[in-house]
Write an enzyme that holds these catalytic residues in place. Structure first.
Site, PDB file in Angstrom:
ATOM      1  N   LYS A  12    -108.571  36.903 -24.857  1.00  0.00           N
ATOM      2  CA  LYS A  12    -109.203  35.588 -24.768  1.00  0.00           C
ATOM      3  C   LYS A  12    -108.514  34.776 -23.670  1.00  0.00           C
ATOM      4  CE  LYS A  12    -108.565  31.561 -26.319  1.00  0.00           C
ATOM      5  NZ  LYS A  12    -109.138  30.779 -25.185  1.00  0.00           N
TER       6      LYS A  12
ATOM      7  N   GLU B 238     -94.797  33.688 -26.716  1.00  0.00           N
ATOM      8  CA  GLU B 238     -94.059  33.087 -25.605  1.00  0.00           C
ATOM      9  C   GLU B 238     -94.549  31.652 -25.511  1.00  0.00           C
ATOM     10  OE1 GLU B 238     -93.799  31.449 -22.122  1.00  0.00           O
ATOM     11  OE2 GLU B 238     -94.609  33.275 -21.198  1.00  0.00           O
TER      12      GLU B 238
ATOM     13  N   CYS C 140     -94.151  28.169 -17.116  1.00  0.00           N
ATOM     14  CA  CYS C 140     -93.495  28.116 -18.421  1.00  0.00           C
ATOM     15  C   CYS C 140     -91.975  28.042 -18.318  1.00  0.00           C
ATOM     16  CB  CYS C 140     -93.917  29.306 -19.275  1.00  0.00           C
ATOM     17  SG  CYS C 140     -93.754  30.900 -18.453  1.00  0.00           S
TER      18      CYS C 140
ATOM     19  N   GLU D 277     -91.371  18.744 -22.688  1.00  0.00           N
ATOM     20  CA  GLU D 277     -91.835  19.451 -21.506  1.00  0.00           C
ATOM     21  C   GLU D 277     -92.984  18.691 -20.855  1.00  0.00           C
ATOM     22  OE1 GLU D 277     -93.156  24.076 -20.551  1.00  0.00           O
ATOM     23  OE2 GLU D 277     -93.680  23.208 -22.497  1.00  0.00           O
TER      24      GLU D 277
END
Length: 402
Positions: free
Chosen positions: A97, A173, A207, A304
């Site tokens: 996906k 992750e 990331c 973040e």
């Protein structure tokens, strides 16, 4: 070149970066894991407790079965490559996906697998909303594994759904707030160059981006001055223009989040040295941004941004353990970095940093042969390297009496 063009249109990545990294590393990943296909093997184990003792025990590494892979929007081709290559090498089938806002390269990838002769049903692409398609994959009783890259809150929801449905195997992750510590004995030119890359690479939609820079007090002002000078030279514009350094953010809601994030930093009392605003031009362009005097309690020190926002804090000269305590004071542990010419200090700091990856005198240097994954609420499990195969295999032990 076609894939790089689609990737630039899909994600806003500048073409040169899309060609070298998004597409280039995807190719390297498939080549690397293609080499593992005929090297997955078990072992023989001497057993002593069973009687009579004429026994043979061996293990086999076998595929999990149907694996669901849910990927984010920042690397629409490379993230599928990282997970799908290991998944297929281990002998599984995959239902992928892509992110709802970046489906183009995943659909092109499906076309390429058909041209390459993959049997029908081995690679399946299901575009759509995460709340619908991703949730159905997590809940489906025939899916035996979910590999997810994305935010920590969504990762927790996926983990919960996988447990409730059929105790799926999961690898996650997730988010990061990666610290980068720059000591006064660093190579300043390299620290400036790599410090900028640690934050502004792929427009900050990365990331492992350095979410917070800790700069030793004696070089703090010089470092900030040098970084500001370099940021002002960056060319912001059309990602398909080969001379562009910095393209648009991925989508409107993310741009709005970055504006709000910067406004929060200003309200909390951090010093906005550069940027912090949307550019006055068509498109989702956000200025590369630099904050200094960021204190540990501030929102921008803890959360973040996932964008081109450099967060700089200073630490006292020589206070290695103090800055390590501050760097580790986070629930995230995806990546980290240190710049110093002192090898003893570099090794000490790399031992103490609580992160799945530590970069020493470099940053963003991932490689297909090196395992990649986080600690703490940045998730568990590995992409890349031999360890990634373990995420898509299960071990069967066979014991024979003779």
């Amino acid at each position: 070149e076609e894939l790089a063009t689609i990737e630039a249109i899909d994600s806003g990545a500048v073409y040169t970066l899309a060609l070298k990294t998004h597409v280039g590393m995807s190719i390297q990943t498939f080549r690397y894991f293609a080499g593992w296909c005929d090297k997955i093997q078990g072992c023989t184990i001497p057993i002593n407790q069973a009687r009579p003792n004429r026994n043979l025990t061996f293990t086999k590494r076998v595929p999990i079965g149907v694996c669901g892979i849910v990927i984010p929007w920042n690397y629409p081709l490379m993230m599928p490559a990282w997970k799908t290559a290991a998944c297929l090498a281990a002998g599984n089938t995959v239902v992928l996906k892509p992110a709802q806002v970046t489906p183009l390269t995943a659909v092109k990838f499906a076309e390429l697998t058909a041209k390459a002769g993959f049997p029908k049903g081995v690679v399946n692409i299901l575009p759509g909303a995460g709340s619908l398609v991703g949730q159905r994959l997590s809940d489906h009783p025939d899916v035996r594994k979910i590999g997810f890259t994305g935010s920590t809150p969504i990762g927790k929801q996926i983990m919960k759904s996988c447990a409730v449905s059929n105790v799926k195997k999961v690898s996650l992750e997730l988010g990061g707030k990666s610290p980068l510590i720059i000591f006064s004995d660093c190579d300043m030119d390299k620290a400036v160059r790599m410090g900028m890359s640690s934050v502004f690479f792929n427009k900050g939609e990365n990331c492992i981006a350095a979410g917070r820079l800790f700069v030793e007090e004696s070089i703090h002002d010089l470092f900030v001055k040098r970084v500001v000078e370099e940021v002002k030279k960056m060319k912001i514009g059309d990602p398909l223009d080969r001379s562009t350094d910095h393209g648009p953010q991925n989508h409107r809601s993310h741009l709005d989040k970055l504006v709000q994030y910067s406004d929060t930093g200003v309200k909390e009392g951090a010093t906005l040295v550069h940027g912090g605003k949307q550019l006055d031009r068509p498109g989702f362009f956000f200025q590369p941004t630099i904050f200094t005097n960021v204190e540990d309690h501030m929102y921008i020190a803890k959360e973040e941004s996932f964008g081109p926002i450099m967060i700089i804090s200073k630490f006292k000269d020589g206070d290695v353990d103090g800055v390590l305590k501050r760097a580790n004071d986070t629930e995230f542990g995806l990546a980290s970095g240190v710049f110093t010419k002192d090898i003893n200090k570099a090794l000490y700091v790399s031992d103490k940093l609580q992160a799945g990856t530590v970069f020493v005198n470099t940053y963003n240097k991932t490689d297909v042969a090196s395992p990649f994954g986080g600690f703490k609420q940045s998730g568990f499990g590995k992409d890349l390297g031999e360890e990634a195969l373990n995420e898509y295999l299960k071990t069967k032990a066979v014991t024979i009496e003779y």
